[in-house]
Design a protein around this motif. Structure first.
Motif, mmCIF file in Angstrom:
data_model
loop_
_atom_site.group_PDB
_atom_site.id
_atom_site.type_symbol
_atom_site.label_atom_id
_atom_site.label_comp_id
_atom_site.label_asym_id
_atom_site.label_seq_id
_atom_site.Cartn_x
_atom_site.Cartn_y
_atom_site.Cartn_z
ATOM 1 N N ASN A 1 0.824 -1.211 0.000
ATOM 2 C CA ASN A 1 0.000 0.000 0.000
ATOM 3 C C ASN A 1 0.858 1.261 0.000
ATOM 4 O O ASN A 1 0.552 2.233 -0.693
ATOM 5 N N LEU A 2 1.932 1.255 0.756
ATOM 6 C CA LEU A 2 2.799 2.443 0.811
ATOM 7 C C LEU A 2 3.522 2.679 -0.513
ATOM 8 O O LEU A 2 3.633 3.819 -0.968
ATOM 9 N N VAL A 3 4.006 1.608 -1.133
ATOM 10 C CA VAL A 3 4.675 1.762 -2.435
ATOM 11 C C VAL A 3 3.659 2.194 -3.495
ATOM 12 O O VAL A 3 3.950 3.064 -4.325
ATOM 13 N N GLY A 4 2.462 1.621 -3.475
ATOM 14 C CA GLY A 4 1.416 2.049 -4.393
ATOM 15 C C GLY A 4 1.044 3.506 -4.189
ATOM 16 O O GLY A 4 0.829 4.247 -5.151
ATOM 17 N N HIS A 5 0.987 3.930 -2.928
ATOM 18 C CA HIS A 5 0.686 5.331 -2.647
ATOM 19 C C HIS A 5 1.815 6.236 -3.138
ATOM 20 O O HIS A 5 1.550 7.321 -3.667
ATOM 21 N N LEU A 6 3.050 5.807 -2.977
ATOM 22 C CA LEU A 6 4.184 6.593 -3.473
ATOM 23 C C LEU A 6 4.076 6.801 -4.975
ATOM 24 O O LEU A 6 4.224 7.924 -5.473
ATOM 25 N N TYR A 7 3.799 5.729 -5.711
ATOM 26 C CA TYR A 7 3.653 5.859 -7.168
ATOM 27 C C TYR A 7 2.462 6.752 -7.519
ATOM 28 O O TYR A 7 2.589 7.658 -8.340
ATOM 29 N N PHE A 8 1.308 6.505 -6.893
ATOM 30 C CA PHE A 8 0.121 7.293 -7.211
ATOM 31 C C PHE A 8 0.331 8.762 -6.895
ATOM 32 O O PHE A 8 -0.053 9.634 -7.677
ATOM 33 N N PHE A 9 0.967 9.045 -5.772
ATOM 34 C CA PHE A 9 1.191 10.436 -5.379
ATOM 35 C C PHE A 9 2.148 11.128 -6.346
ATOM 36 O O PHE A 9 1.881 12.238 -6.795
ATOM 37 N N LEU A 10 3.263 10.463 -6.673
ATOM 38 C CA LEU A 10 4.258 11.098 -7.539
ATOM 39 C C LEU A 10 3.814 11.185 -8.994
ATOM 40 O O LEU A 10 4.216 12.105 -9.711
ATOM 41 N N MET A 11 2.998 10.250 -9.436
ATOM 42 C CA MET A 11 2.595 10.226 -10.840
ATOM 43 C C MET A 11 1.328 11.035 -11.100
ATOM 44 O O MET A 11 1.221 11.689 -12.131
ATOM 45 N N PHE A 12 0.381 11.004 -10.183
ATOM 46 C CA PHE A 12 -0.922 11.629 -10.442
ATOM 47 C C PHE A 12 -1.260 12.753 -9.473
ATOM 48 O O PHE A 12 -1.591 13.854 -9.894
ATOM 49 N N LYS A 13 -1.222 12.487 -8.191
ATOM 50 C CA LYS A 13 -1.744 13.422 -7.195
ATOM 51 C C LYS A 13 -0.949 14.728 -7.147
ATOM 52 O O LYS A 13 -1.521 15.810 -7.260
ATOM 53 N N TYR A 14 0.365 14.627 -6.971
ATOM 54 C CA TYR A 14 1.179 15.834 -6.800
ATOM 55 C C TYR A 14 1.223 16.687 -8.070
ATOM 56 O O TYR A 14 0.955 17.889 -8.004
#
Length: 153
Positions: free
Chosen positions: A79-92
């Protein structure tokens, strides 16, 4: 492909640091986390028809594994690695207007090009088999016509 490579590298680094033996569950959970965030309002079903929004699915699986007595470290890392990818690729970059830290490298586009405009080849027999089928007109079978392919206008 880039998401899988990024998540795999992050999970391998985490696995080496934590002396983990099996890295498949964190990788699956990281992909599930990204899917759940991209489809956050979709309703999904879990155990015995329990329904909730997809954004909660990775956390429900983590909690379920905790209840049945399993280790939650693998799910938590995924979950943390998935969140890292989602945050860096889409959210931020998209939602918060920040710098784009992740982008798919050009060599992946050369190896695996984007295809637009409908279905391209999946489910279509090879050209040699199509020619053989066209040559066998008749034979007790009705010729229904070619029909329409998906994506053709």
């Amino acid at each position: 492909m880039f998401m899988l490579l990024f998540n795999w590298i992050c999970i391998v680094i985490t696995g080496l640091a934590m002396d983990m033996q099996l890295l498949m569950i964190p990788l699956i959970m990281s992909v599930l986390y990204v899917w759940a965030q991209l489809n956050r309002d979709m309703i999904v079903s879990f155990w015995f028809g329990t329904r909730f929004k997809a954004c909660y699915l990775p956390w429900v699986i983590l909690g379920f594994n905790y209840i049945i007595g399993g280790s939650v470290i693998n799910e938590l890392i995924g979950n943390l690695v998935g969140h890292l990818y989602f945050f860096l690729m889409f959210k931020y970059p998209v939602d918060l207007g920040g710098r784009n830290f992740l982008s798919t490298p050009q060599f992946l586009y050369r190896w695996l090009p984007n295809r637009r405009g409908g279905v391209s080849g999946f489910g279509v027999p090879p050209a040699s088999m199509r020619r053989a089928a066209e040559d066998q007109q008749g034979g007790g079978r009705h010729n229904w016509g070619q029909g329409f392919r998906l994506g053709d206008q």
